[in-house]
Design a protein around this motif. Structure first.
Motif, mmCIF file in Angstrom:
data_model
loop_
_atom_site.group_PDB
_atom_site.id
_atom_site.type_symbol
_atom_site.label_atom_id
_atom_site.label_comp_id
_atom_site.label_asym_id
_atom_site.label_seq_id
_atom_site.Cartn_x
_atom_site.Cartn_y
_atom_site.Cartn_z
ATOM 1 N N PHE A 86 -0.076 -4.035 -7.772
ATOM 2 C CA PHE A 86 -0.828 -2.775 -7.814
ATOM 3 C C PHE A 86 -0.196 -1.793 -6.823
ATOM 4 O O PHE A 86 0.653 -2.145 -6.029
ATOM 5 N N ASN A 101 -1.090 -13.622 -10.141
ATOM 6 C CA ASN A 101 -0.364 -12.376 -9.850
ATOM 7 C C ASN A 101 1.091 -12.501 -10.299
ATOM 8 O O ASN A 101 1.662 -13.533 -10.237
ATOM 9 N N ASP A 132 -8.100 -1.992 -4.006
ATOM 10 C CA ASP A 132 -7.473 -3.143 -4.671
ATOM 11 C C ASP A 132 -7.241 -4.286 -3.688
ATOM 12 O O ASP A 132 -7.319 -5.469 -4.067
ATOM 13 N N SER A 135 5.456 -1.278 -4.734
ATOM 14 C CA SER A 135 4.112 -1.742 -5.051
ATOM 15 C C SER A 135 3.592 -2.492 -3.827
ATOM 16 O O SER A 135 4.317 -2.669 -2.845
#
Length: 210
Positions: free
Chosen positions: A90, A210, A14, A182
């Motif tokens: 993520f 984001n 990611d 995260s």
């Protein structure tokens, strides 16, 4: 040249996709045949360092990397002097206290005074039990922390939990959540303020939407 510290492990794929949003291609790190720990983007404007997740804040704090990507758990544990720029959305997990399912303890505060808690996140564990004013011994373990209570060495563990599958398979249950974690984009504060190598421009591209 802009330098970004990328974490080995679960966050790498990611992280590389996030860099691609800013036009930076470090996908060579995903190749099974790659053994390089430092590669340049084909455009020549940036390079990436492939480091242990726990080392990302260190490289950023000492200025060897302008930017880095690391889990909030690592940042909280390391307490490095770096700027937290954005939650990247993520790598979600949580830092939890867990005990054997047949344990009589159902909250952190139930643990016995001067009991033993095993963790690789020593600072996070100490902070949690200090806030409860509960004196416990934190034993550092850096392998399979679940073995602490399984072998009877510790009453509990403090560790990252994602799906909880590993805990269940080893007969453990969560009794408290310290915090959720995260991936975060971080920067060296001085280099960011000076906007060295157009850091701000890359940050904007990486964090849009984001």
């Amino acid at each position: 040249m802009l330098t970004i510290a990328l974490p080995k492990g679960a966050l790498l794929k990611d992280s590389i996709e996030l860099c691609q949003k800013a036009g930076l291609d470090f996908s060579l790190f995903l190749s099974s045949s790659n053994r390089q720990l430092q590669i340049e983007d084909p455009t020549g404007v940036a390079k990436a360092l492939l480091v242990r997740a726990q080392d990302v804040p260190v490289y950023v704090e000492y200025g060897q990397a302008h930017l880095g990507i690391a889990g909030y758990d690592v940042l909280k544990e390391k307490k490095a002097n770096i700027a937290h720029l954005a939650d990247l959305g993520f790598g979600y997990c949580r830092m939890s206290v867990a005990v054997p399912k047949d344990s009589p303890y159902r909250k952190s505060i139930d643990l016995p005074a001067h009991g033993i808690v095993a963790s690789k996140f020593v600072n996070c564990a100490k902070e949690h039990f200090r806030a409860l004013d509960l004196p416990v011994e934190i034993v550092p373990l850096y392998g399979s922390v679940e073995l602490g209570p399984i072998t009877g060495m510790s009453e509990a563990i403090v560790d990252l939990v994602s799906t909880g599958k590993t805990l269940r398979e080893n007969g453990l249950i969560e009794i408290d959540v310290l915090f959720e974690s995260s991936a975060y984009l971080v920067a060296n504060p001085l280099l960011y303020r000076l906007n060295r190598d157009n850091i701000a421009g890359f940050v904007e591209q990486m964090t849009v939407n984001n």
